[in-house]
Design a protein around this motif. Structure first.
Motif, PDB file in Angstrom:
ATOM      1  N   THR A  60     -28.687 -24.682  -3.029  1.00 43.80           N
ATOM      2  CA  THR A  60     -29.292 -24.361  -1.746  1.00 43.80           C
ATOM      3  C   THR A  60     -29.997 -23.015  -1.843  1.00 43.80           C
ATOM      4  O   THR A  60     -29.808 -22.273  -2.803  1.00 43.80           O
ATOM      5  N   TYR A  61     -30.809 -22.713  -0.849  1.00 43.69           N
ATOM      6  CA  TYR A  61     -31.525 -21.440  -0.880  1.00 43.69           C
ATOM      7  C   TYR A  61     -31.650 -20.858   0.517  1.00 43.69           C
ATOM      8  O   TYR A  61     -31.576 -21.570   1.525  1.00 43.69           O
ATOM      9  N   HIS A  62     -31.843 -19.548   0.564  1.00 44.41           N
ATOM     10  CA  HIS A  62     -32.039 -18.831   1.818  1.00 44.41           C
ATOM     11  C   HIS A  62     -33.089 -17.747   1.601  1.00 44.41           C
ATOM     12  O   HIS A  62     -33.050 -17.039   0.592  1.00 44.41           O
ATOM     13  N   LYS A  63     -33.985 -17.609   2.539  1.00 46.37           N
ATOM     14  CA  LYS A  63     -34.927 -16.501   2.493  1.00 46.37           C
ATOM     15  C   LYS A  63     -34.164 -15.220   2.796  1.00 46.37           C
ATOM     16  O   LYS A  63     -33.462 -15.119   3.802  1.00 46.37           O
ATOM     17  N   MET A  64     -34.285 -14.246   1.907  1.00 52.33           N
ATOM     18  CA  MET A  64     -33.592 -12.979   2.129  1.00 52.33           C
ATOM     19  C   MET A  64     -34.347 -11.844   1.463  1.00 52.33           C
ATOM     20  O   MET A  64     -34.465 -11.793   0.248  1.00 52.33           O
ATOM     21  N   ASP A  65     -34.840 -10.949   2.277  1.00 49.08           N
ATOM     22  CA  ASP A  65     -35.524  -9.742   1.819  1.00 49.08           C
ATOM     23  C   ASP A  65     -34.475  -8.645   1.725  1.00 49.08           C
ATOM     24  O   ASP A  65     -33.835  -8.297   2.724  1.00 49.08           O
ATOM     25  N   MET A  66     -34.280  -8.087   0.546  1.00 42.50           N
ATOM     26  CA  MET A  66     -33.215  -7.104   0.346  1.00 42.50           C
ATOM     27  C   MET A  66     -33.466  -5.788   1.070  1.00 42.50           C
ATOM     28  O   MET A  66     -32.578  -4.944   1.149  1.00 42.50           O
ATOM     29  N   THR A  67     -34.669  -5.598   1.605  1.00 47.67           N
ATOM     30  CA  THR A  67     -34.930  -4.401   2.405  1.00 47.67           C
ATOM     31  C   THR A  67     -34.647  -4.642   3.883  1.00 47.67           C
ATOM     32  O   THR A  67     -34.725  -3.717   4.695  1.00 47.67           O
ATOM     33  N   ASN A  68     -34.342  -5.880   4.230  1.00 42.90           N
ATOM     34  CA  ASN A  68     -34.098  -6.261   5.626  1.00 42.90           C
ATOM     35  C   ASN A  68     -32.599  -6.499   5.808  1.00 42.90           C
ATOM     36  O   ASN A  68     -32.092  -7.581   5.552  1.00 42.90           O
TER      37      ASN A  68
END
Length: 262
Positions: A60-68
């Protein structure tokens, strides 16, 4: 073959390409289920489809911006009922530029991505590992966290921070049967350098020291579930970094030409 990974769940950040994507493929090949995060959902969707088709595991996958940080917390919330056996903090970027001219906004994004995002996600994943008294946290650091060189002041600072954080965390969780490993590679032939070195000269200049992402991933996957403190690559850079700890002035003097290849 790492039999530990069979039917385990591995969460990998920065998994849309480069080392992260290669790690995802290799753990899936060992029978692990993958949870992949990155900013590019299109690439993640393609990779998860490929993994499921090739290896027959759940991906599975998730959108994740490490600065957010709000986004990190949101994804962690979605995974609250999932037992994560291995967390691989792989997301990161660097810019090779002199300290005096590096845009400070870029420095902040580098720290948010490479350090603070890593720390926040780890903090959110760790409680379930502690409750189960099982887990492995793998932080992708760098040889730049062992030896700082010109034009890498901000990037090296982030990787020194990752090493310091990992070393402290390792001692904190030792009695809970949780392993903490840092992977400290030299230059890897990935798209990292599309951003880090716009000239494209660095990889050519360092030549034989350049690592293949497949090799770094293989060594990382091999130690999952094992109490391994560090992986240092390549061998030559590891020797130099060890010598640097005891005689930094000597290494800086004789290494001037090598350090200036950016």
């Amino acid at each position: 073959m790492n039999h530990f990974l069979k039917d385990k769940t591995v969460l990998i950040t920065g998994a849309s390409n480069g080392l992260g994507a290669e790690l995802a493929r290799q753990v899936a090949a060992q029978g692990a289920h993958t949870i992949l995060t990155a900013r590019s959902t299109e690439k993640l969707a393609s990779l998860t489809t490929q993994i499921q088709a090739d290896f027959g595991v759940i991906s599975t996958y998730h959108k994740m911006d490490m600065t957010n940080f709000a986004e990190i917390e949101e994804v962690a919330g979605k995974l609250a009922n999932t037992n994560i056996d291995v967390l691989v903090n792989c997301a990161g970027f660097g810019i090779f530029e002199e300290a005096v001219t590096t845009d400070f906004g870029t420095v902040e994004r580098m720290f948010d991505t490479n350090v603070l995002g890593l720390m926040r996600l780890t903090q959110l994943v760790l409680p379930k590992m502690l409750a189960r008294e099982a887990g492995h946290i793998i932080n992708i650091a760098s040889q730049a966290g062992k030896i700082a060189t010109p034009k890498s002041s901000a990037y090296s600072a982030t990787k020194f921070a990752v090493l310091g954080y990992s070393n402290a965390l390792r001692m904190e969780v030792k009695t809970s049967n949780i392993h903490v490993t840092t992977v400290n590679p030299g230059p890897i032939a990935t798209n990292f350098f599309d951003i880090a070195d716009a000239s494209g000269d660095y990889l050519k200049n360092v030549g034989f020291l350049v690592l293949k992402p497949e090799d770094v991933a293989a060594k990382t996957v091999a130690i999952m579930g094992k109490n391994k403190r560090e992986i240092n690559l390549p061998f030559a850079m590891n020797i130099i970094s060890r010598l640097y700890q005891v005689m930094p002035r000597v290494i800086e003097f004789f290494g001037k030409s090598a350090f200036g290849k950016k």
